[in-house]
Structure formats: C-alpha cells, structure tokens
Design a protein around this motif. Structure first.
Motif, PDB file in Angstrom:
ATOM      1  N   ASN A 113       0.807  -1.167  -0.068  1.00 13.31           N
ATOM      2  CA  ASN A 113      -0.032   0.053   0.015  1.00 13.31           C
ATOM      3  C   ASN A 113       0.758   1.257  -0.005  1.00 13.31           C
ATOM      4  O   ASN A 113       0.360   2.326   0.319  1.00 13.31           O
ATOM      5  CB  ASN A 113      -1.019  -0.107   1.303  1.00 13.31           C
ATOM      6  N   ALA A 114       2.085   1.088  -0.217  1.00 12.69           N
ATOM      7  CA  ALA A 114       3.000   2.259  -0.279  1.00 12.69           C
ATOM      8  C   ALA A 114       2.824   3.461  -1.197  1.00 12.69           C
ATOM      9  O   ALA A 114       2.095   3.005  -2.265  1.00 12.69           O
ATOM     10  CB  ALA A 114       4.598   1.852  -0.229  1.00 12.69           C
ATOM     11  N   ARG A 115       2.630   4.640  -0.864  1.00  6.58           N
ATOM     12  CA  ARG A 115       2.768   5.796  -1.703  1.00  6.58           C
ATOM     13  C   ARG A 115       4.011   6.281  -2.187  1.00  6.58           C
ATOM     14  O   ARG A 115       5.035   6.037  -1.266  1.00  6.58           O
ATOM     15  CB  ARG A 115       1.884   6.899  -1.004  1.00  6.58           C
ATOM     16  N   TYR A 116       4.191   7.038  -3.256  1.00  8.35           N
ATOM     17  CA  TYR A 116       5.374   7.353  -3.814  1.00  8.35           C
ATOM     18  C   TYR A 116       5.321   9.016  -4.301  1.00  8.35           C
ATOM     19  O   TYR A 116       4.428   9.198  -4.928  1.00  8.35           O
ATOM     20  CB  TYR A 116       5.954   6.456  -4.895  1.00  8.35           C
ATOM     21  N   ILE A 117       6.571   9.672  -3.776  1.00  5.79           N
ATOM     22  CA  ILE A 117       6.314  10.951  -4.242  1.00  5.79           C
ATOM     23  C   ILE A 117       7.625  11.063  -5.282  1.00  5.79           C
ATOM     24  O   ILE A 117       8.795  10.884  -4.677  1.00  5.79           O
ATOM     25  CB  ILE A 117       6.486  11.897  -3.030  1.00  5.79           C
ATOM     26  N   HIS A 118       7.427  11.212  -6.368  1.00  3.61           N
ATOM     27  CA  HIS A 118       8.473  11.072  -7.179  1.00  3.61           C
ATOM     28  C   HIS A 118       9.038  12.748  -7.587  1.00  3.61           C
ATOM     29  O   HIS A 118       8.483  13.476  -8.104  1.00  3.61           O
ATOM     30  CB  HIS A 118       8.132  10.648  -8.625  1.00  3.61           C
TER      31      HIS A 118
END
Length: 257
Positions: A140-145
C-alpha cells in the motif's frame, strides 16, 4: 558476526514487526533536492522517519555481494517473508535507537503496546531501483517522485561526484574507464558507461533513475494510483501549493506548531 546475528534475530521473529499504516517513499535522481523536501515532509505530524537516508537497511538485507554485477536494483522475488519481517523490524528497532526519536515512548508504542505507525517516511536515493521490492514489502506504499530540471541536476551531480567516493564502488577492472569510482546509487548497467565522460555518465544516471519510476507508473495501474510526481522548481517557487498537494495525496498533516 554481530551483523549476521542481528539479521537472523530480526528475520526470525514477529516480536519487533510494527504495523505501518501509511508507508511513503520519496524517489528521485541524486541532487534533485530530495534531502530538502524530505526534511520538510518529515516534520509533519505522526511521521516516523530517520535523520539520515536508510541505505544501511537495504545494504544489510540485500548486499551487493549477492550479485555477479552489483547494482542497486532489488526485485520483488528477492523479498522472502523472512526478509520482509527483518526489514520492518529493522525500521522499528532503528526508530528507537535513532537520536531524533524519544526512546522510551518509541519502545513503549512500537514494541510493548503494538500501536501502529501512522506514517513511515523514507528517502533513499537508490529507492528508484527498490520499487519492485517496496511493492512486495509495502503493497500500500505511496510514492512521491521528485524531478528536477536535468541541466542543473546533472551539473550538481558532476560537482558532487568526488564527495561521494566513500559511498561509491571502485571500477578498477574496467579498461579505459574515465572514472575511478561510481558515486550515488548504481543503476543496472552502470558498468557499460564508465568509459564515457563524466557529464554523459551523470546524464545517463539521471535518465535511469527517472525512467524506472516512470516505467512503473506506465506499467502498473495500482502503482499509478499511489504515485505523485512533483518538481523541485515548483517546490521552490510555490511551496505552499505543492505541500498542500502532497498532503492531500499522502494524508500527511502539517504540524500546528
């Protein structure tokens, strides 16, 4: 021996495994402003984070020595249940020992009361190449690129190349190599460009970091819904608007102090 024993302990028991409700990973190329952004984001409420990058954890469980041609890429297939337990336990134990944490409260909440970690925030430059592993460990990880204009980004990489000798890897066996070591994270295939000028090496590295993130977003709809791309330039020119967007996406809450 000590390192091996600790790894075995962390992998073999659920005693230290915390429940992490909202894992958030900052992914970017080196020198993209990710350290600056990380320091802002980790001051949000209820965030468990560390004062430095969490590279030692990844090196501990996935050392370069496991590969014939070392790189920072980690596949999901390498993440056995024991490794997942070990990594999550490492985060809990390190949070207690980290100087920025309140030791007694951290130990009480994480280990004894088994209270969940509301937000876990990590910024490690190699995380562009850890995405497949992170997806296995934290589905369920969220990623900020975070993306920076390539011209100043690559220039900054070149300027700081010599600073990162201690965390690099020597390239003595490559004939006609233009560099004595590789700095920053190592994309797969880095050995093929060591004979190029430094500016080309840094440009290639910038492309590879961002390509891995963009390809994942293209290939996986699940990943795409948990992925937000932001720019370093917007962080500098419109910080309030950008942070509001980040908070809406991640559910992070600004501190009231």
């Amino acid at each position: 021996m000590y390192s091996y024993s600790l790894n075995f302990l962390l992998k073999s028991t659920n005693l230290f495994v915390p429940r992490i409700e909202n894992p958030i990973f900052i992914i970017s190329a080196p020198r993209s402003g990710s350290s600056y952004f990380y320091e802002i984001a980790r001051r949000m409420e209820a965030v468990l984070s560390f004062s430095t990058e969490n590279s030692p954890m990844w090196f501990r469980f996935f050392p370069y020595s496991r590969q014939v041609e070392p790189s920072d890429y980690i596949s999901g297939k390498e993440c056995a249940p024991a490794d997942i337990r070990g990594i999550k336990s490492f985060i809990a134990v390190k949070s207690i020992l980290d100087k920025k944490q309140i030791y007694a409260q951290s130990a009480l909440n994480l280990l004894l009361l088994k209270r969940p970690v509301e937000f876990y925030l990590e910024k490690t430059i190699a995380n562009c190449f850890h995405i497949d592993a992170i997806e296995k460990i934290f589905p369920n990880a969220r990623y900020i690129h975070l993306v920076r204009d390539p011209r100043p980004n690559i220039s900054s990489m070149m300027e700081a190349w010599k600073v990162y000798v201690k965390v690099g890897i020597e390239v003595p066996n490559h004939e006609n190599a233009s560099i004595a070591h590789w700095a920053y994270a190592m994309p797969p295939g880095w050995q093929s460009v060591v004979n190029r000028p430094l500016e080309e090496i840094c440009a290639w590295s910038w492309i590879e970091h961002n390509r891995y993130a963009l390809n994942k977003a293209q290939q996986s709809s699940s990943f795409r819904h948990r992925y937000l791309r932001i720019s370093y330039e917007e962080l500098l020119s419109q910080p309030q608007q950008l942070l509001e967007r980040v908070c809406h996406f991640t559910k992070l809450k600004p501190t009231t102090a």
